[in-house]
Structure formats: C-alpha cells, structure tokens
Scaffold this active site. Structure first.
Site, PDB file in Angstrom:
ATOM      1  N   ALA A  74     -13.462  81.379  77.996  1.00 12.27           N
ATOM      2  CA  ALA A  74     -13.003  80.917  76.715  1.00 12.27           C
ATOM      3  C   ALA A  74     -12.985  79.123  76.970  1.00 12.27           C
ATOM      4  O   ALA A  74     -13.048  78.455  75.848  1.00 12.27           O
ATOM      5  CB  ALA A  74     -11.534  81.514  76.492  1.00 12.27           C
ATOM      6  N   THR A  75     -12.724  78.687  78.147  1.00 14.23           N
ATOM      7  CA  THR A  75     -12.511  77.204  78.420  1.00 14.23           C
ATOM      8  C   THR A  75     -13.912  76.865  78.031  1.00 14.23           C
ATOM      9  O   THR A  75     -14.324  75.769  77.228  1.00 14.23           O
ATOM     10  CB  THR A  75     -12.391  76.970  79.819  1.00 14.23           C
ATOM     11  OG1 THR A  75     -11.240  77.871  80.239  1.00 14.23           O
ATOM     12  CG2 THR A  75     -12.636  75.635  80.097  1.00 14.23           C
ATOM     13  N   ASN A 154      -0.771  81.600  74.986  1.00 13.33           N
ATOM     14  CA  ASN A 154      -0.957  82.243  76.251  1.00 13.33           C
ATOM     15  C   ASN A 154       0.491  82.035  76.808  1.00 13.33           C
ATOM     16  O   ASN A 154       0.633  82.768  77.906  1.00 13.33           O
ATOM     17  CB  ASN A 154      -1.949  81.665  76.765  1.00 13.33           C
ATOM     18  CG  ASN A 154      -1.703  80.116  76.995  1.00 13.33           C
ATOM     19  OD1 ASN A 154      -1.989  79.441  75.868  1.00 13.33           O
ATOM     20  ND2 ASN A 154      -1.668  79.557  78.111  1.00 13.33           N
ATOM     21  N   GLN A 182      -6.420  85.383  73.993  1.00 12.91           N
ATOM     22  CA  GLN A 182      -5.407  86.241  74.102  1.00 12.91           C
ATOM     23  C   GLN A 182      -5.222  87.093  73.071  1.00 12.91           C
ATOM     24  O   GLN A 182      -4.271  88.083  72.987  1.00 12.91           O
ATOM     25  CB  GLN A 182      -3.818  85.533  74.326  1.00 12.91           C
ATOM     26  CG  GLN A 182      -3.858  84.306  75.374  1.00 12.91           C
ATOM     27  CD  GLN A 182      -3.577  85.203  76.444  1.00 12.91           C
ATOM     28  OE1 GLN A 182      -3.140  86.456  76.560  1.00 12.91           O
ATOM     29  NE2 GLN A 182      -3.693  84.400  77.755  1.00 12.91           N
ATOM     30  N   ALA A 203     -12.942  87.737  78.610  1.00  7.89           N
ATOM     31  CA  ALA A 203     -12.969  89.016  78.990  1.00  7.89           C
ATOM     32  C   ALA A 203     -11.930  89.343  79.867  1.00  7.89           C
ATOM     33  O   ALA A 203     -11.329  90.286  79.888  1.00  7.89           O
ATOM     34  CB  ALA A 203     -14.375  89.692  79.961  1.00  7.89           C
ATOM     35  N   HIS A 204     -11.474  88.373  80.627  1.00 10.00           N
ATOM     36  CA  HIS A 204     -10.461  88.728  81.696  1.00 10.00           C
ATOM     37  C   HIS A 204      -8.994  88.748  81.327  1.00 10.00           C
ATOM     38  O   HIS A 204      -8.254  89.121  82.259  1.00 10.00           O
ATOM     39  CB  HIS A 204     -10.522  87.654  83.017  1.00 10.00           C
ATOM     40  CG  HIS A 204     -10.076  86.495  82.774  1.00 10.00           C
ATOM     41  ND1 HIS A 204      -9.027  85.980  83.481  1.00 10.00           N
ATOM     42  CD2 HIS A 204     -10.549  85.078  82.271  1.00 10.00           C
ATOM     43  CE1 HIS A 204      -8.590  84.860  83.248  1.00 10.00           C
ATOM     44  NE2 HIS A 204      -9.783  84.247  82.127  1.00 10.00           N
ATOM     45  N   THR A 243     -29.704  81.657  82.504  1.00 14.06           N
ATOM     46  CA  THR A 243     -29.970  83.168  82.456  1.00 14.06           C
ATOM     47  C   THR A 243     -28.587  84.080  82.173  1.00 14.06           C
ATOM     48  O   THR A 243     -27.687  83.646  82.822  1.00 14.06           O
ATOM     49  CB  THR A 243     -30.333  83.340  84.019  1.00 14.06           C
ATOM     50  OG1 THR A 243     -31.730  82.436  84.154  1.00 14.06           O
ATOM     51  CG2 THR A 243     -30.677  84.810  84.107  1.00 14.06           C
ATOM     52  N   CYS A 329      -2.454  77.783  84.153  1.00 19.30           N
ATOM     53  CA  CYS A 329      -3.471  76.699  84.567  1.00 19.30           C
ATOM     54  C   CYS A 329      -2.405  75.275  84.816  1.00 19.30           C
ATOM     55  O   CYS A 329      -3.024  74.477  85.299  1.00 19.30           O
ATOM     56  CB  CYS A 329      -4.167  76.593  83.227  1.00 19.30           C
ATOM     57  SG  CYS A 329      -4.760  77.957  82.836  1.00 19.30           S
TER      58      CYS A 329
HETATM   59  C1  LIG Z   1      -6.917  82.269  79.535  1.00 25.30           C
HETATM   60  C2  LIG Z   1      -7.118  81.364  78.221  1.00 25.30           C
HETATM   61  C3  LIG Z   1      -8.296  80.437  78.154  1.00 25.30           C
HETATM   62  C4  LIG Z   1      -9.402  80.290  79.400  1.00 25.30           C
HETATM   63  O1  LIG Z   1     -10.300  81.124  79.550  1.00 25.30           O
HETATM   64  P1  LIG Z   1     -11.213  81.093  80.656  1.00 25.30           P
HETATM   65  O2  LIG Z   1     -11.981  82.420  80.254  1.00 25.30           O
HETATM   66  O3  LIG Z   1     -10.387  81.428  81.695  1.00 25.30           O
HETATM   67  O4  LIG Z   1     -11.724  80.063  80.431  1.00 25.30           O
HETATM   68  C5  LIG Z   1      -8.397  79.631  77.089  1.00 25.30           C
HETATM   69  N1  LIG Z   1      -7.518  79.885  76.200  1.00 25.30           N
HETATM   70  C6  LIG Z   1      -6.422  80.869  76.148  1.00 25.30           C
HETATM   71  C7  LIG Z   1      -5.527  80.923  75.078  1.00 25.30           C
HETATM   72  C8  LIG Z   1      -6.311  81.794  77.248  1.00 25.30           C
HETATM   73  O5  LIG Z   1      -5.133  82.470  77.282  1.00 25.30           O
END
Ligand SMILES: *Cc1c(COP(=O)(O)O)cnc(C)c1O
Length: 386
Positions: A74-75, A154, A182, A203-204, A243, A329
């Site tokens: 997401a970053t 988050n 989220q 995904a995480h 890739t 973070c």
């Molecule tokens: C965790 C998070 C991100 C960052 O996502 P990554 O996949 O770790 O880069 C961005 N925005 C929100 C709201 C998040 O909770």
C-alpha cells in the site's frame, strides 16, 4: 521455552494464514517461470496464476482485471497514486486535499509534493475521527486535482463515509483516491458504488504476506491518467515495471478470497472480542475511547488512559501482550501519534494510548487474559505514581 506474548498488533501486520502459504508454495517450487515469458510452458503457468489472482482481486472491489496494478504494497500504491496524479494533472492544477489522520504513506508523499510547489490541504477531523463532508466540499476548488481520504484508519479503526466522499468528488469532477489497506476483506468495497477512482490495497493486513499490494486505477468514466513512477519493462500497462512476483500475487488473492468468504462470521466474532475487552477496560476511571464506536473496524479498540505514563505502560505490558501505542510505523519515534493529536489530545494523553488490533487467530481466552492483565497493570502504575 518462554511463552510468547499474545499477538494483538494486527493493524501493523498479521500472521500468514496456512491456506495462503499452501496456495503460494507451488509458485515457488514448480511454476517459477516469468509471467511475461510468452514462448513456453513455464511462462504460461505463471501467467495463469497471475490472471486468476488479478481476477479475484478485481472482483473483490467490483473492478476490471486491467484496472489492477500490482505493487509492493500500500505504501507504493499510495505513492504511485498521489505522485502519479500530481504529475499527470499538473497542467490542470496543483492543489490536493487530504486529511490529518492519514497514514504516513499518504502524508509524506503529499509533503514531498509541497516542496515541489503543490498546495496541500490537510483537513482536520471531528472528535470521533470522521471527516466533515461539508468541510470537504467547501475546500474543493477549481484547481483541485485530487482528494485522498483513507477508508479505514490504521490506528483508531474509524471507517470514513467513502460513498458520500466519492459522490462529492464525482460531482465536482475531482479524482478520488482512497487508501483501503485496512479495509479490504474487512468491510465490503465497491469502486463503482463508492465512486472511487484510485484504491490502494495490501495483503499483509489480512493474513497474506508483506511486500505485495495493488493500486486500482479507473479506466472509464472517467479514465484516470497516471504518470508511472517506476519505468522499465512496461509490465502492468506501463504503470509499474518490474517482473511480477507470482507467489506473492497468488497468495494475496488467496488472502482476499478467504477474508471475503469469512467476512460476516469473522466480523461478528471479532466484534464480540473487542466489545468484551472494551467493557472490561471501561470499568476503570479515566479511560477514553478514541474514534467512533459504531463506524469502526470490528477488530479495533484504541483507548487513552489518564494518570499513567505512556512508555511505562507499554513496557509493563510487553512481556504478556504484543501491541503498540499509535501506529507501528511511527512507534520507533517517541513522538505522540499524529492521529490522536488530530482528535485533540495533548501529548501526554496521546502517548498514554493503546491500540488493540484483534485478528483471525485471536481467541476469547486470550482476550480475557489481556483484559485482566491490562486492568491490573493500569491499577499498579496509577498507584505507584501517587
Ligand atoms: C499498513 C498500511 C499501509 C502500508 O502498507 P504496506 O503494504 O505495508 O506498504 C498504508 N496505509 C494503511 C492505512 C496501512 O494500514
């Protein structure tokens, strides 16, 4: 072996679901071809896995396959959306609107654009963490090129009125981006109904693995232009070269699919655990709930605690409970959370805050233990400070 603490930091990241891991395995060991190799079986196998994954993720948000651009998370998706729009619509205007409670992965790219001469409006939120829609509408100007408002927070778990925000942006013909890191798999998402033009996913946070995510980019009504931020082999329609990581992408789709299959039962279960925890902690004096209780992720509880030192509290809890104050973070810094500050908290109360993030693998037994231990710890710290 020592007991590991109970994991309640599921907004920072989650444990991989074994079903996700098994879906990924063959793509490490057997189907290792480059999905862009179109002249042999190895490439076709990988491409088939990618295609299925793309279709699952597109369907999950009611998008088309071609509108899903895989990224490292997401970053990167937020960076691509914000910088990509700023660059592509530069001649139309240089004003962007976002919110003070956004993730750093939205705030920092916006602050970077400020240094290039863009004008950024960081809107405040109301006491419950929600954005005032009239305030948003009033701030949109003729040179506004982008509005970015996260779907679910988050830290405090509040869910913004994305559908109404999307409608305002559509009416004013401004592109709308939402960070749904989220939200995916936890609340229903539909880019058509919500009038979303760009959506960041990862995904995480839903028991997939770290390092894979996606940006949804609308292709029609309106067709969104975007300047790529990583150039190379032209993968992902040229928006994001590199890739494709087949195992991660297959696992991402599996994580989304499982989360959506179990969304109702799991939300109900997590809400019961959350409400139990809140009811126990709320029996103490001087405990404040951060964020709206109704419009909130089922697995989130964020509280501020009067009369204790924030770092002493975290230190006292960490042998038994793995959680954080604020976001993971920013928790390496000693600065209080910018989200809690935006709710109007002073520094010391913002620091004396706990974010409980409940996930798929937490049980009621764990939550009972967490409730008892947290109450006991707060009482002990309060007694010792007088
Ligand atoms: C965790 C998070 C991100 C960052 O996502 P990554 O996949 O770790 O880069 C961005 N925005 C929100 C709201 C998040 O909770």
């Amino acid at each position: 072996m020592i007991d590991r603490p109970i994991y309640l930091d599921n907004h920072a990241t989650t444990k991989i679901d074994p079903r996700v891991l098994s879906a990924m395995m063959p793509y490490f060991t057997e189907y290792y071809g480059n999905p862009s190799s179109n002249a042999h079986l190895y490439g076709w196998e990988a491409e088939t896995g990618i295609k299925q994954a793309r279709s699952i993720i597109a369907q999950a948000i009611n998008a088309e396959e071609a509108e899903i651009i895989f990224t490292s998370g997401a970053t990167e998706a937020n960076n691509l959306a914000i910088k990509g729009i700023a660059e592509a619509y530069f001649s139309k205007g240089q004003h962007i609107i976002t919110v003070q409670t956004e993730h750093k992965a939205v705030i920092e790219p916006c602050e970077y654009l400020q240094t290039l001469g863009f004008e950024i409006t960081f809107l405040p939120v109301e006491k419950n963490g929600l954005l005032d829609l009239d305030l948003l509408a009033q701030n949109i100007r003729s040179n506004t090129i982008l509005v970015s408002v996260m779907t679910a927070n988050n830290e405090i778990g509040v869910i913004q009125n994305i559908k109404q925000i999307g409608a305002i942006c559509r009416e004013k013909e401004v592109i709308f981006h939402t960070d749904s890191a989220q939200a995916i798999g936890k609340i229903p998402l539909d880019v058509q109904k919500m009038n979303v033009d760009l959506m960041s996913l990862t995904a995480h946070k839903i028991h997939g693995i770290k390092g894979i995510g996606a940006l949804y980019v609308r292709r029609k009504s309106p067709r969104v232009k975007l300047a790529s931020q990583i150039q190379g082999g032209g993968q992902e329609r040229g928006f994001r070269s590199g890739t494709l990581c087949t195992p991660q992408i297959v696992g991402f789709a599996q994580a989304v699919q499982i989360a959506l299959q179990e969304i109702d039962t799991e939300n109900q279960r997590q809400k019961q655990l959350r409400d139990y925890l809140w009811q126990k902690l709320n029996q103490l004096e001087g405990i404040y709930l951060n964020g709206d209780l109704q419009q909130r992720l089922a697995g989130n509880l964020n509280i501020s605690i009067d009369g204790v030192d924030g770092s002493a509290l975290l230190l006292a809890l960490q042998s038994k409970i793995a959680l954080s104050s604020g976001s993971a973070c920013s928790s390496t810094s000693t600065k209080p959370s910018h989200v809690l500050k935006a709710l109007g908290h002073c520094d010391s109360l913002a620091k004396a805050s706990l974010r409980f993030g409940i996930g798929r693998f937490n049980t009621i037994e764990e939550i009972k233990e967490v409730a008892d231990f947290t109450v006991k710890t707060i009482n002990t710290l309060r007694r010792s400070s007088f």
